[in-house]
Design a protein around this motif. Structure first.
Motif, mmCIF file in Angstrom:
data_model
loop_
_atom_site.group_PDB
_atom_site.id
_atom_site.type_symbol
_atom_site.label_atom_id
_atom_site.label_comp_id
_atom_site.label_asym_id
_atom_site.label_seq_id
_atom_site.Cartn_x
_atom_site.Cartn_y
_atom_site.Cartn_z
ATOM 1 N N ARG A 99 36.652 -91.432 20.103
ATOM 2 C CA ARG A 99 37.514 -91.269 18.932
ATOM 3 C C ARG A 99 38.587 -92.347 18.889
ATOM 4 O O ARG A 99 38.895 -92.900 17.827
ATOM 5 C CB ARG A 99 38.141 -89.882 18.940
ATOM 6 C CG ARG A 99 37.172 -88.757 18.592
ATOM 7 C CD ARG A 99 37.919 -87.492 18.208
ATOM 8 N NE ARG A 99 38.758 -87.014 19.294
ATOM 9 C CZ ARG A 99 38.355 -86.153 20.212
ATOM 10 N NH1 ARG A 99 37.120 -85.681 20.196
ATOM 11 N NH2 ARG A 99 39.179 -85.750 21.175
ATOM 12 N N ASP A 100 39.162 -92.619 20.077
ATOM 13 C CA ASP A 100 40.203 -93.651 20.133
ATOM 14 C C ASP A 100 39.637 -95.005 19.744
ATOM 15 O O ASP A 100 40.271 -95.773 18.998
ATOM 16 C CB ASP A 100 40.801 -93.720 21.536
ATOM 17 C CG ASP A 100 41.616 -92.474 21.872
ATOM 18 O OD1 ASP A 100 41.974 -91.741 20.928
ATOM 19 O OD2 ASP A 100 41.874 -92.234 23.069
ATOM 20 N N VAL A 101 38.447 -95.308 20.264
ATOM 21 C CA VAL A 101 37.815 -96.588 19.926
ATOM 22 C C VAL A 101 37.506 -96.653 18.433
ATOM 23 O O VAL A 101 37.741 -97.678 17.776
ATOM 24 C CB VAL A 101 36.528 -96.792 20.756
ATOM 25 C CG1 VAL A 101 35.750 -98.001 20.260
ATOM 26 C CG2 VAL A 101 36.879 -96.966 22.233
ATOM 27 N N SER A 102 36.977 -95.544 17.898
ATOM 28 C CA SER A 102 36.672 -95.500 16.471
ATOM 29 C C SER A 102 37.931 -95.675 15.632
ATOM 30 O O SER A 102 37.936 -96.413 14.635
ATOM 31 C CB SER A 102 35.983 -94.179 16.122
ATOM 32 O OG SER A 102 35.705 -94.108 14.735
ATOM 33 N N GLU A 103 39.007 -95.017 16.067
ATOM 34 C CA GLU A 103 40.275 -95.137 15.339
ATOM 35 C C GLU A 103 40.821 -96.550 15.423
ATOM 36 O O GLU A 103 41.322 -97.109 14.425
ATOM 37 C CB GLU A 103 41.288 -94.149 15.914
ATOM 38 C CG GLU A 103 42.635 -94.133 15.213
ATOM 39 C CD GLU A 103 42.567 -93.633 13.785
ATOM 40 O OE1 GLU A 103 43.529 -93.862 13.029
ATOM 41 O OE2 GLU A 103 41.543 -93.016 13.427
ATOM 42 N N MET A 104 40.703 -97.156 16.604
ATOM 43 C CA MET A 104 41.151 -98.539 16.760
ATOM 44 C C MET A 104 40.334 -99.475 15.890
ATOM 45 O O MET A 104 40.884 -100.402 15.266
ATOM 46 C CB MET A 104 41.056 -98.952 18.233
ATOM 47 C CG MET A 104 42.074 -98.284 19.144
ATOM 48 S SD MET A 104 41.882 -98.766 20.880
ATOM 49 C CE MET A 104 42.154 -100.547 20.758
ATOM 50 N N GLN A 105 39.022 -99.253 15.846
ATOM 51 C CA GLN A 105 38.179 -100.097 15.003
ATOM 52 C C GLN A 105 38.529 -99.937 13.538
ATOM 53 O O GLN A 105 38.560 -100.917 12.786
ATOM 54 C CB GLN A 105 36.708 -99.744 15.243
ATOM 55 C CG GLN A 105 36.189 -100.157 16.606
ATOM 56 C CD GLN A 105 34.762 -99.712 16.839
ATOM 57 O OE1 GLN A 105 34.235 -98.843 16.141
ATOM 58 N NE2 GLN A 105 34.108 -100.294 17.836
ATOM 59 N N ARG A 106 38.806 -98.674 13.139
ATOM 60 C CA ARG A 106 39.182 -98.435 11.736
ATOM 61 C C ARG A 106 40.507 -99.125 11.406
ATOM 62 O O ARG A 106 40.631 -99.788 10.368
ATOM 63 C CB ARG A 106 39.311 -96.937 11.473
ATOM 64 C CG ARG A 106 39.581 -96.583 10.009
ATOM 65 C CD ARG A 106 39.894 -95.115 9.862
ATOM 66 N NE ARG A 106 41.128 -94.770 10.527
ATOM 67 C CZ ARG A 106 42.345 -95.018 10.026
ATOM 68 N NH1 ARG A 106 42.475 -95.629 8.856
ATOM 69 N NH2 ARG A 106 43.427 -94.672 10.693
ATOM 70 N N LYS A 107 41.491 -98.976 12.332
ATOM 71 C CA LYS A 107 42.784 -99.622 12.110
ATOM 72 C C LYS A 107 42.637 -101.136 12.087
ATOM 73 O O LYS A 107 43.262 -101.817 11.264
ATOM 74 C CB LYS A 107 43.769 -99.198 13.197
ATOM 75 C CG LYS A 107 44.221 -97.758 13.082
ATOM 76 C CD LYS A 107 45.243 -97.424 14.170
ATOM 77 C CE LYS A 107 45.729 -95.995 14.029
ATOM 78 N NZ LYS A 107 46.711 -95.646 15.085
ATOM 79 N N GLN A 108 41.798 -101.644 12.989
ATOM 80 C CA GLN A 108 41.577 -103.093 13.013
ATOM 81 C C GLN A 108 40.931 -103.556 11.715
ATOM 82 O O GLN A 108 41.301 -104.604 11.160
ATOM 83 C CB GLN A 108 40.698 -103.466 14.207
ATOM 84 C CG GLN A 108 40.496 -104.975 14.368
ATOM 85 C CD GLN A 108 39.681 -105.312 15.602
ATOM 86 O OE1 GLN A 108 39.160 -104.430 16.262
ATOM 87 N NE2 GLN A 108 39.550 -106.591 15.903
ATOM 88 N N LYS A 109 39.970 -102.745 11.225
ATOM 89 C CA LYS A 109 39.322 -103.084 9.966
ATOM 90 C C LYS A 109 40.316 -103.048 8.816
ATOM 91 O O LYS A 109 40.321 -103.933 7.947
ATOM 92 C CB LYS A 109 38.171 -102.110 9.707
ATOM 93 C CG LYS A 109 37.354 -102.436 8.469
ATOM 94 C CD LYS A 109 36.200 -101.464 8.326
ATOM 95 C CE LYS A 109 35.373 -101.793 7.080
ATOM 96 N NZ LYS A 109 34.234 -100.833 6.928
ATOM 97 N N ASP A 110 41.171 -102.016 8.816
ATOM 98 C CA ASP A 110 42.187 -101.923 7.763
ATOM 99 C C ASP A 110 43.173 -103.078 7.848
ATOM 100 O O ASP A 110 43.573 -103.642 6.819
ATOM 101 C CB ASP A 110 42.934 -100.589 7.876
ATOM 102 C CG ASP A 110 42.050 -99.397 7.550
ATOM 103 O OD1 ASP A 110 40.980 -99.607 6.925
ATOM 104 O OD2 ASP A 110 42.402 -98.268 7.927
ATOM 105 N N MET A 111 43.565 -103.408 9.081
ATOM 106 C CA MET A 111 44.494 -104.523 9.251
ATOM 107 C C MET A 111 43.866 -105.831 8.801
ATOM 108 O O MET A 111 44.521 -106.666 8.164
ATOM 109 C CB MET A 111 44.925 -104.609 10.720
ATOM 110 C CG MET A 111 45.809 -103.479 11.184
ATOM 111 S SD MET A 111 46.187 -103.561 12.964
ATOM 112 C CE MET A 111 47.040 -105.149 13.035
ATOM 113 N N GLN A 112 42.577 -105.992 9.135
ATOM 114 C CA GLN A 112 41.887 -107.206 8.706
ATOM 115 C C GLN A 112 41.791 -107.265 7.189
ATOM 116 O O GLN A 112 42.002 -108.332 6.580
ATOM 117 C CB GLN A 112 40.485 -107.250 9.316
ATOM 118 C CG GLN A 112 39.716 -108.539 9.036
ATOM 119 C CD GLN A 112 40.368 -109.762 9.646
ATOM 120 O OE1 GLN A 112 40.825 -109.699 10.787
ATOM 121 N NE2 GLN A 112 40.432 -110.851 8.901
ATOM 122 N N ALA A 113 41.475 -106.091 6.581
ATOM 123 C CA ALA A 113 41.396 -106.060 5.118
ATOM 124 C C ALA A 113 42.757 -106.348 4.492
ATOM 125 O O ALA A 113 42.851 -107.075 3.491
ATOM 126 C CB ALA A 113 40.877 -104.697 4.659
#
Length: 272
Positions: A99-113
């Motif tokens: 979950r933490d990895v998924s959340e980090m990936q989502r945040k990273q994706k949002d930050m990248q966007a």
């Protein structure tokens, strides 16, 4: 004549002696048999005792092994339960980690966007207004769009202020022709006819080939009419027909000239 004695008569003492000997041997044999029997019984009892002791020892050893096996089984069960608990904990930790990895990936994706969006907003954009294509800074485009939104909402004061600010902040903006035109319309909506004429003249004088210029000249004539300056209005309409005879604004000018005192409208001729 002497009669001979039977042989068995002479042999009687020997028979008696042998009988006595046999009787004595038989008695001793009976004694021997009883002693052997007792000894055999004692030996059997001893063997049974030894077997019972041996069996008891074996039973005790077996019971000890069973007890050890039970303890080993209990220890093994305890280890299994501990391993199950550890596995469950690790599984839970793994799920949390996922979950933490998924959340980090989502945040990273949002930050990248968001970063891409910021970069996109910082990059000049190609826009087309009234047939004119040019590059515009994001803030510049936003200022123009906001001012036009105000104009469409009939908030002419805010729309004019936005366009004035745009022209001041970006004097070389590609929106300047459109800004002059809509600034003139905004002033007209506010019934500030002199200011409206000044804005329209910016477009007429500085961009005579712009698609909105004939309409700007027609609007200038309207402002002059509102100001009761009919002479100036007629002159503006005649100039519009002369310079841009093929436009819809020129046709509207001809129709208006027909209703104005002072003569007929100029004839249609070739031109812009």
């Amino acid at each position: 004549m002497r009669v001979a004695r039977p042989v068995f008569v002479r042999a009687r003492p020997l028979v008696v002696a042998m009988a006595a000997l046999f009787a004595t041997c038989g008695a001793h044999a009976g004694l021997f048999e009883d002693e052997d029997a007792r000894r055999a019984i004692l030996d059997l009892r001893q063997l049974r005792t030894q077997d019972a002791e041996a069996n008891s020892a074996k039973v005790k050893a077996l019971e000890a092994q069973i007890d050890q096996l039970k303890r080993s089984m209990l220890d093994l069960n305890a280890q299994v339960e501990q391993m199950r608990g550890e596995l469950a904990q690790q599984r839970g930790q793994g799920e949390v980690l996922l979950r933490d990895v998924s959340e980090m990936q989502r945040k990273q994706k949002d930050m990248q966007a968001a970063q891409d969006e910021r970069l996109r907003k910082l990059e000049p954009q190609v826009v087309t207004v009234d047939g004119k294509t040019f590059k515009s800074d994001p803030d510049e485009k936003r200022a123009y769009d906001d001012a036009m939104a105000r104009m469409r909402a009939a908030d002419f004061a805010a729309g004019v202020d936005g366009l004035v600010h745009l022209l001041q902040q970006y004097p070389q903006t590609g929106y300047k022709e459109a800004a002059w035109y809509w600034q003139g319309n905004g002033y007209y909506g506010l019934r500030q006819y002199k200011e409206s004429i000044q804005a329209f003249k910016q477009l007429v004088d500085k961009a005579p080939d712009h698609v909105r210029t004939p309409e700007a000249m027609l609007s200038i004539a309207n402002c002059q009419t509102e100001l009761k300056d009919m002479t100036a209005a007629r002159k503006t309409l005649e100039q519009l027909v002369k310079q841009y005879p093929q436009t819809e604004a020129a046709q509207a000018a001809r129709d208006r000239l027909l209703t104005m005192p002072g003569g007929a409208a100029p004839a249609r001729n070739k031109g812009k």
